[in-house]
Design a protein around this motif. Sequence first.
Motif, PDB file in Angstrom:
ATOM      1  N   ILE A  87     -92.834 -28.582   8.003  1.00  0.00           N
ATOM      2  CA  ILE A  87     -91.293 -28.227   7.681  1.00  0.00           C
ATOM      3  C   ILE A  87     -90.778 -27.613   6.329  1.00  0.00           C
ATOM      4  CG2 ILE A  87     -88.878 -28.962   7.804  1.00  0.00           C
ATOM      5  CD1 ILE A  87     -89.842 -30.917  10.289  1.00  0.00           C
ATOM      6  N   LYS A  88     -91.245 -28.498   5.262  1.00  0.00           N
ATOM      7  CA  LYS A  88     -90.817 -28.182   3.740  1.00  0.00           C
ATOM      8  C   LYS A  88     -91.621 -26.605   3.527  1.00  0.00           C
ATOM      9  CE  LYS A  88     -89.818 -32.676   2.151  1.00  0.00           C
ATOM     10  NZ  LYS A  88     -89.698 -33.578   1.198  1.00  0.00           N
ATOM     11  N   GLN A  89     -92.918 -26.792   3.852  1.00  0.00           N
ATOM     12  CA  GLN A  89     -93.557 -25.458   3.617  1.00  0.00           C
ATOM     13  C   GLN A  89     -93.016 -24.284   4.216  1.00  0.00           C
ATOM     14  OE1 GLN A  89     -97.697 -26.274   4.930  1.00  0.00           O
ATOM     15  NE2 GLN A  89     -98.394 -26.705   2.798  1.00  0.00           N
ATOM     16  N   THR A  90     -92.442 -24.397   5.483  1.00  0.00           N
ATOM     17  CA  THR A  90     -91.811 -23.321   6.319  1.00  0.00           C
ATOM     18  C   THR A  90     -90.407 -23.147   5.666  1.00  0.00           C
ATOM     19  OG1 THR A  90     -92.697 -24.252   8.483  1.00  0.00           O
ATOM     20  CG2 THR A  90     -90.677 -22.824   8.493  1.00  0.00           C
ATOM     21  N   THR A  91     -89.928 -24.351   5.019  1.00  0.00           N
ATOM     22  CA  THR A  91     -88.525 -24.104   4.343  1.00  0.00           C
ATOM     23  C   THR A  91     -88.737 -23.104   2.952  1.00  0.00           C
ATOM     24  OG1 THR A  91     -87.764 -26.186   5.232  1.00  0.00           O
ATOM     25  CG2 THR A  91     -86.585 -25.209   3.499  1.00  0.00           C
ATOM     26  N   ILE A  92     -89.842 -23.539   2.555  1.00  0.00           N
ATOM     27  CA  ILE A  92     -90.278 -22.876   0.994  1.00  0.00           C
ATOM     28  C   ILE A  92     -90.383 -21.657   1.325  1.00  0.00           C
ATOM     29  CG2 ILE A  92     -91.928 -22.665  -0.679  1.00  0.00           C
ATOM     30  CD1 ILE A  92     -92.083 -25.729  -0.775  1.00  0.00           C
ATOM     31  N   LEU A 128     -87.302 -20.038   2.144  1.00  0.00           N
ATOM     32  CA  LEU A 128     -86.604 -19.634   0.676  1.00  0.00           C
ATOM     33  C   LEU A 128     -87.135 -18.397  -0.089  1.00  0.00           C
ATOM     34  CD1 LEU A 128     -85.900 -23.496  -0.246  1.00  0.00           C
ATOM     35  CD2 LEU A 128     -84.358 -21.440   0.593  1.00  0.00           C
ATOM     36  N   LYS A 129     -88.565 -18.418   0.001  1.00  0.00           N
ATOM     37  CA  LYS A 129     -89.312 -17.229  -0.717  1.00  0.00           C
ATOM     38  C   LYS A 129     -88.753 -16.134  -0.111  1.00  0.00           C
ATOM     39  CE  LYS A 129     -93.332 -19.659  -2.634  1.00  0.00           C
ATOM     40  NZ  LYS A 129     -94.699 -19.702  -2.326  1.00  0.00           N
ATOM     41  N   GLU A 130     -88.895 -15.868   1.082  1.00  0.00           N
ATOM     42  CA  GLU A 130     -88.636 -14.720   1.884  1.00  0.00           C
ATOM     43  C   GLU A 130     -87.102 -14.451   1.750  1.00  0.00           C
ATOM     44  OE1 GLU A 130     -88.110 -13.206   6.449  1.00  0.00           O
ATOM     45  OE2 GLU A 130     -89.717 -14.717   6.050  1.00  0.00           O
ATOM     46  N   CYS A 131     -86.217 -15.244   1.548  1.00  0.00           N
ATOM     47  CA  CYS A 131     -84.706 -15.110   1.043  1.00  0.00           C
ATOM     48  C   CYS A 131     -84.709 -14.628  -0.043  1.00  0.00           C
ATOM     49  CB  CYS A 131     -83.929 -16.517   1.505  1.00  0.00           C
ATOM     50  SG  CYS A 131     -82.224 -16.335   1.453  1.00  0.00           S
ATOM     51  N   LEU A 132     -85.437 -15.102  -0.903  1.00  0.00           N
ATOM     52  CA  LEU A 132     -85.361 -14.766  -2.089  1.00  0.00           C
ATOM     53  C   LEU A 132     -85.819 -13.175  -2.593  1.00  0.00           C
ATOM     54  CD1 LEU A 132     -84.621 -15.897  -5.266  1.00  0.00           C
ATOM     55  CD2 LEU A 132     -86.894 -16.499  -5.518  1.00  0.00           C
ATOM     56  N   CYS A 133     -86.922 -12.840  -1.685  1.00  0.00           N
ATOM     57  CA  CYS A 133     -87.375 -11.777  -1.962  1.00  0.00           C
ATOM     58  C   CYS A 133     -86.216 -10.713  -1.332  1.00  0.00           C
ATOM     59  CB  CYS A 133     -88.540 -11.552  -0.980  1.00  0.00           C
ATOM     60  SG  CYS A 133     -90.019 -11.899  -1.858  1.00  0.00           S
TER      61      CYS A 133
END
Length: 129
Positions: free
Chosen positions: A14-19, A22-27
């Motif tokens: 779940i945390k990896q998915t969230t990370i 978040l990376k995708e959102c940041l991109c």
Amino acid sequence: MSDKLVEIKNTIKIKQTTISELKECLCKKDSKNEHLKSKIVNFTTAQNLRTQVKELQSENEHLRSRVFDFTTVQNLQVQVEELKSVNESLNLSVEELSKARALTEATLRERDEWIFDQCKKMRLLEEQS
């Protein structure tokens, strides 16, 4: 313990998915920021162009007034030349009239002298008769 391990693995997933989300959102945000930066540059460029257009329009109006002034001066110069020509013509007419007057006055003096002489002769003739 195995349940706990499974639970930890799920939490990690779940945390990896969230990370990863978040990376995708940041991109996406970075991409959107770049897009907005280019929009700001375009907007600034457009504002600068508007300012330049206003300055050019103002300069154009100034030049139009100069052209109008220049045209007015040219027209006035033409009128001055025409008035000089008329003035020269009038001066010649005045000279001709002055000569004609002088000639007329001389003729009238001669006529008056002739009449005076004729009157004098008539008086002499009357006195003799």
